[in-house]
Design an enzyme around this catalytic site. Structure first.
Site, PDB file in Angstrom:
ATOM      1  N   ASP A  51      63.745  38.044  -1.431  1.00 44.31           N
ATOM      2  CA  ASP A  51      62.314  38.296  -1.513  1.00 44.31           C
ATOM      3  C   ASP A  51      61.993  39.667  -2.107  1.00 44.31           C
ATOM      4  O   ASP A  51      62.188  40.692  -1.447  1.00 44.31           O
ATOM      5  CB  ASP A  51      61.721  38.175  -0.094  1.00 44.31           C
ATOM      6  N   ASP A 106      56.188  39.088  -6.460  1.00 38.10           N
ATOM      7  CA  ASP A 106      56.564  38.472  -5.189  1.00 38.10           C
ATOM      8  C   ASP A 106      57.292  37.146  -5.376  1.00 38.10           C
ATOM      9  O   ASP A 106      56.682  36.133  -5.706  1.00 38.10           O
ATOM     10  CB  ASP A 106      55.303  38.266  -4.340  1.00 38.10           C
TER      11      ASP A 106
END
Ligand SMILES: *[C@@H]1O[C@H](CO)[C@@H](O)[C@H](O)[C@H]1NC(C)=O
Ligand SMILES: *[C@@H]1O[C@H](CO)[C@@H](O)[C@H](O)[C@H]1NC(C)=O
Length: 391
Positions: A276, A96
């Site tokens: 992201d 992440d």
């Protein structure tokens, strides 16, 4: 469980070093978890929108929080997962770039082993579409042939929204850890620590994601490179863009978008977004999304939440950073028909990975479906983000 039994293949670090002599890099092929049982695409669409709300400091919608905590999102997480070894045990953690704490214990307790050392500090992170809280310890953490002996780890005593993975491998900017651990200003990430201890000479993360081929749902086809880039994983030029230095998105891997285009139709000429790896879809500002739908003949599907078309769109959807345009062809931005049955989608219709990011604040997320087509580089040392065509 959709990522058990995936063999881990470690590429020789030497090969990367020779390809990139100035950098000492380590490369690891990571297992890729793709969905085997999506009961609701809407939750995946909502997850990204909840992250946008989180970025903008807006509380997630109560309805969605209820979904998350009730566990109905089990098996719906579409993520890239890395096997991270913490104190000798391997945990499957989401890669992440949109958060920066590393934690485990979402499924079963990951209390410290004999090599771990409790700090006694409470830790808590909210992700918009989920959260965890627990206690911090430090332990030996390894990934890609590199090791940090005192990596901060959050041991979750409670976690919601992570029903199919063990936790998160946070590789976002360190400032995102501010306020997450009691009595601690910020918590260095695994990459920060590798750089500080000189295991890598430049703090760079190279990310190679690739789409699923056909109907299969579990390819070990992703790769992370720590301390450099893997030149065999992209073609053409790797172009860098400055990481944002002001505004909300600058706390993340924030980037300025110069344009969104569908065919010859301009959808937007400015946006600020975040890059992201933890978000599945591509989110663009509402006004751009609305123009995209009208130019492509689509609408938002009430059941899946995805953009849906009765006639297959034929034009490219493009994102321009700086002066470089990155096109996604219909084959790249539409859900492959081979995946319809696994995803519960309707034969004869077409669905896009492009969705509505909202109309205020940060409303753009460059998510996995873009990153599966363009190799990405998160360069902390030079405060820049790079893209190149995926090999
Ligand atoms: C998919 O998940 C749902 C809800 O978790 C479950 O009831 C169903 O049996 C699963 N289907 C398959 C084919 O695994
Ligand atoms: C669409 O994008 C592809 C891949 O970048 C490119 O080869 C093609 O020429 C583009 N099509 C148009 C009409 O611009």
């Amino acid at each position: 469980m959709f990522y058990s039994c995936v063999p881990l293949a470690i590429a020789a670090a030497a090969a990367v070093v020779s390809a990139s002599p100035v950098e000492r890099a380590a490369t690891v092929v990571i297992p890729v978890s793709h969905v085997t049982n999506v009961t609701s695409w809407k939750n995946i669409v909502n997850r990204g929108q909840a992250r946008i709300n989180k970025v903008n400091g807006i509380q997630a919608q109560p309805g969605f929080q209820n979904d998350a905590s009730s566990g109905t999102i089990t098996n719906e997480l579409v993520s890239y997962v890395a096997p991270i070894v913490i104190g000798g045990k391997t945990w499957q953690l989401i890669v992440d770039t949109g958060s920066s704490n590393t934690w485990c214990g979402a499924q079963t307790s990951c209390e410290k082993t004999s090599t771990g050392k409790s700090t006694g500090h409470s830790v808590q992170v909210s992700y918009g579409s989920g959260s965890f809280s627990g206690t911090e310890y430090t332990d030996t953490v390894s990934f890609g042939g590199l090791t940090v002996t005192t990596q901060s780890i959050g041991a979750a005593s409670s976690a919601t929204g992570f029903d199919s993975v063990d936790g998160i491998f946070g590789v976002g900017p360190v400032d995102l850890t501010s306020g997450t651990v009691a009595s601690t200003s910020t918590v260095p990430t695994f990459l920060d620590n590798l750089y500080a201890q000189k295991s890598i000479t430049t703090e760079v993360l190279g990310v190679y994601f690739a789409p699923e081929s056909g109907a299969d749902q579990n390819d070990a086809n992703g790769e992370l490179t720590l301390g450099g880039v893997d030149t065999t994983k992209y073609t053409g030029t790797l172009t860098y863009f400055p990481k944002l230095t002001s505004g909300t998105a600058s706390e993340y891997w924030g980037i300025t978008v110069a344009a969104f285009t569908y065919g010859t139709t301009s959808l937007a000429t400015a946006a600020q977004g975040i890059v992201d790896t933890g978000t599945t879809l591509i989110y663009i500002p509402t006004a751009a999304y609305t123009k995209f739908l009208s130019a492509s003949g689509g609408k938002t599907d009430s059941s899946s939440g995805l953009a849906v078309f009765t006639t297959k769109p034929t034009s490219n959807f493009s994102i321009k950073f700086g002066t470089t345009t990155y096109a996604l062809t219909p084959a790249q931005y539409l859900v492959p028909t081979a995946e319809y049955s696994a995803f519960g989608l309707t034969t004869g219709k077409y669905y896009a990975w492009i969705n509505d990011g909202g109309s205020s604040g940060v409303n753009t997320i460059i998510g996995q479906k873009f990153l599966e087509n363009y190799y990405s580089v998160f360069d902390t040392t030079n405060s820049r983000i790079g893209f190149a065509t995926r090999a």
